[in-house]
Design a protein around this motif. Structure first.
Motif, short mmCIF file in Angstrom:
data_model
loop_
_atom_site.label_atom_id
_atom_site.label_comp_id
_atom_site.label_asym_id
_atom_site.label_seq_id
_atom_site.Cartn_x
_atom_site.Cartn_y
_atom_site.Cartn_z
N GLU A 7 0.65 -0.89 0.06
CA GLU A 7 -0.05 -0.22 -0.07
C GLU A 7 0.83 1.35 -0.30
O GLU A 7 2.01 1.28 0.32
CB GLU A 7 -0.89 0.31 1.21
CG GLU A 7 -1.70 -1.08 1.42
CD GLU A 7 -1.08 -2.10 2.26
OE1 GLU A 7 0.03 -1.99 2.74
OE2 GLU A 7 -1.81 -3.28 2.58
N ARG A 8 0.57 2.38 -0.73
CA ARG A 8 1.01 3.56 -0.46
C ARG A 8 0.55 4.37 0.72
O ARG A 8 1.44 4.82 1.53
CB ARG A 8 0.56 4.31 -1.76
CG ARG A 8 1.17 5.68 -1.95
CD ARG A 8 0.74 6.44 -3.18
NE ARG A 8 1.47 7.75 -3.24
CZ ARG A 8 1.20 8.36 -4.47
NH1 ARG A 8 0.35 8.11 -5.27
NH2 ARG A 8 1.90 9.74 -4.47
N SER A 9 -0.49 4.16 1.49
CA SER A 9 -0.81 4.61 2.41
C SER A 9 -2.12 3.69 3.17
O SER A 9 -2.80 3.32 2.27
CB SER A 9 -1.23 6.09 2.35
OG SER A 9 -2.29 6.37 1.56
N CYS A 10 -2.14 3.62 4.33
CA CYS A 10 -3.38 3.16 5.02
C CYS A 10 -3.74 3.98 6.42
O CYS A 10 -2.72 4.26 6.90
CB CYS A 10 -2.91 1.60 5.26
SG CYS A 10 -4.34 0.68 5.92
N ARG A 11 -5.02 4.06 6.48
CA ARG A 11 -5.21 4.48 7.66
C ARG A 11 -6.73 4.38 8.35
O ARG A 11 -7.57 4.16 7.43
CB ARG A 11 -5.25 6.29 7.90
CG ARG A 11 -6.40 6.96 6.86
CD ARG A 11 -5.99 8.46 6.93
NE ARG A 11 -7.04 9.21 6.17
CZ ARG A 11 -8.04 9.76 6.59
NH1 ARG A 11 -8.18 9.65 7.91
NH2 ARG A 11 -9.01 10.40 5.83
N VAL A 12 -6.90 4.18 9.65
CA VAL A 12 -8.20 4.09 10.15
C VAL A 12 -8.85 5.42 10.73
O VAL A 12 -8.03 6.05 11.08
CB VAL A 12 -8.08 3.03 11.29
CG1 VAL A 12 -9.44 2.91 12.18
CG2 VAL A 12 -7.64 1.68 10.79
N TYR A 30 -0.69 1.82 -4.99
CA TYR A 30 0.44 2.26 -6.02
C TYR A 30 0.07 2.14 -7.40
O TYR A 30 0.00 3.17 -8.29
CB TYR A 30 1.73 1.82 -5.99
CG TYR A 30 2.58 2.13 -4.90
CD1 TYR A 30 3.24 3.57 -4.98
CD2 TYR A 30 2.86 1.60 -3.77
CE1 TYR A 30 4.02 4.04 -4.02
CE2 TYR A 30 3.55 2.13 -2.59
CZ TYR A 30 4.12 3.38 -3.07
OH TYR A 30 4.87 3.90 -1.84
N SER A 31 -1.02 1.09 -7.78
CA SER A 31 -1.40 0.90 -8.95
C SER A 31 -2.81 0.36 -8.90
O SER A 31 -3.43 0.09 -7.80
CB SER A 31 -0.88 -0.15 -9.60
OG SER A 31 -0.95 -1.45 -9.03
N VAL A 32 -3.84 0.78 -9.82
CA VAL A 32 -5.35 0.35 -10.03
C VAL A 32 -5.20 -1.11 -10.03
O VAL A 32 -6.27 -1.58 -9.16
CB VAL A 32 -5.74 0.92 -11.31
CG1 VAL A 32 -7.22 0.80 -11.26
CG2 VAL A 32 -5.68 2.65 -11.23
N GLN A 33 -4.47 -1.80 -10.53
CA GLN A 33 -4.58 -3.19 -10.54
C GLN A 33 -4.53 -4.03 -9.00
O GLN A 33 -5.28 -4.82 -8.88
CB GLN A 33 -3.42 -3.92 -11.51
CG GLN A 33 -3.36 -3.54 -12.79
CD GLN A 33 -3.09 -1.87 -13.31
OE1 GLN A 33 -2.53 -1.46 -12.53
NE2 GLN A 33 -3.58 -1.75 -14.54
N ASP A 34 -3.69 -3.35 -8.31
CA ASP A 34 -3.36 -3.59 -6.78
C ASP A 34 -4.60 -3.64 -6.37
O ASP A 34 -5.14 -4.41 -5.38
CB ASP A 34 -2.45 -3.15 -6.18
CG ASP A 34 -1.00 -3.57 -6.68
OD1 ASP A 34 -1.09 -4.72 -7.54
OD2 ASP A 34 -0.07 -2.93 -6.51
#
Length: 273
Positions: A7-12, A30-34
């Motif tokens: 992930e590029r970023s993640c937050r709750v 980082y990508s739409v596919q992911d």
């Protein structure tokens, strides 16, 4: 790693004052596919005993508030959960969000919402699924209508669901089932409590005639004459409104699917059915 990708970023998201989780968060890839792979793999996966819902983040508030592609489904079999509802309606188009309304114990209230990306998909779903049998129940599917857009004049004539409030405290599930069973065959009945302790019941009849007979006989009838309290039954205001929505505007009310960022960041989430 959410879904096996970086992930590029993640937050709750948390309440500003208490720092308590609001029950939702954001993951940026980082990508739409992911992101697509995570959506397909993890949607409705159980996290600590609760199925999570994964959907695309909609940054355009007008698109989130658009109800033209949002449909309302009622008469759902108790076995239909979020995933089953999604699987049923995903054949008609890309779904932005999908939810079955449940009570505090996780039991289905018998209705839900599907929000499509395109209005055309919603129209096709209504045309194809309305009146169709899913599991053991015949469902009603129609366009979602906001509470403020509903008119008192749009009363449903062929309703089968009743909402009952102001019941004596001695009533239990057996009493509700027995009393309302006198007017016709009951498909289901349940006695519930709201978060603030108010009691209400939902009764679903096999026929509209039985539901109307119960309303005519019991609406505002004094069930405890020594205390002068009344029991009240209510009928649906219009075809696309769940019958359980008359008692509580906040939680038990309509649950139109919306992005949590449209609500105030408080300890209580605003819900969108």
């Amino acid at each position: 790693m959410f879904g096996g990708s970086i992930e590029r970023s993640c937050r709750v998201c948390r309440d500003n004052a208490t720092r308590k989780s609001l029950g939702y968060g954001y993951v940026n890839y980082y990508s739409v596919q992911d992101a697509e792979r995570a959506l397909e793999t993890l949607n409705y996966m159980s996290i600590k005993g609760k199925p999570c819902r994964v959907m695309w983040s909609q940054r355009d508030p007008e698109r989130r508030r658009n109800t033209a592609s949002n449909i309302f489904v009622k008469g759902l079999d108790p076995t239909i959960d979020n995933k089953a509802l999604h699987d049923t309606f995903s054949v008609f188009g890309n779904i932005l969000s999908c939810k079955v309304s449940t009570d505090n114990n996780g039991k289905s209230r018998g209705y839900g919402f599907v929000h499509y990306e395109a209005e055309e998909a919603a129209k096709i779903a209504i045309e194809k699924v309305n009146g169709m049998k899913i599991a053991n129940s015949t469902v009603f599917v129609g366009p979602f209508i906001k509470r403020e857009e509903r008119g008192e004049e749009t009363i449903v004539e062929n309703y089968t669901n009743l909402y009952i409030k102001n019941m004596p405290p001695t009533w239990d599930d057996a009493k509700v089932a027995a009393l309302f069973g006198e007017f016709g065959e009951v498909s289901s009945s349940v006695l519930l409590n709201t978060e603030d302790g108010k009691r209400f019941a939902l009764v679903n009849y096999k026929t509209a005639e039985a539901a109307k007979a119960a309303v005519d006989a019991l609406h505002r009838k004094d069930m405890r004459p020594e205390l002068g309290e009344e029991a009240a039954t209510e009928t649906p205001k219009e075809a696309a409104a769940p019958d359980a929505d008359k008692g509580e505007d906040s939680k038990e009310g309509e649950e139109e699917e919306k992005d949590p960022r449209d609500s105030k960041r408080s300890g209580r989430r605003s819900s969108s059915i």
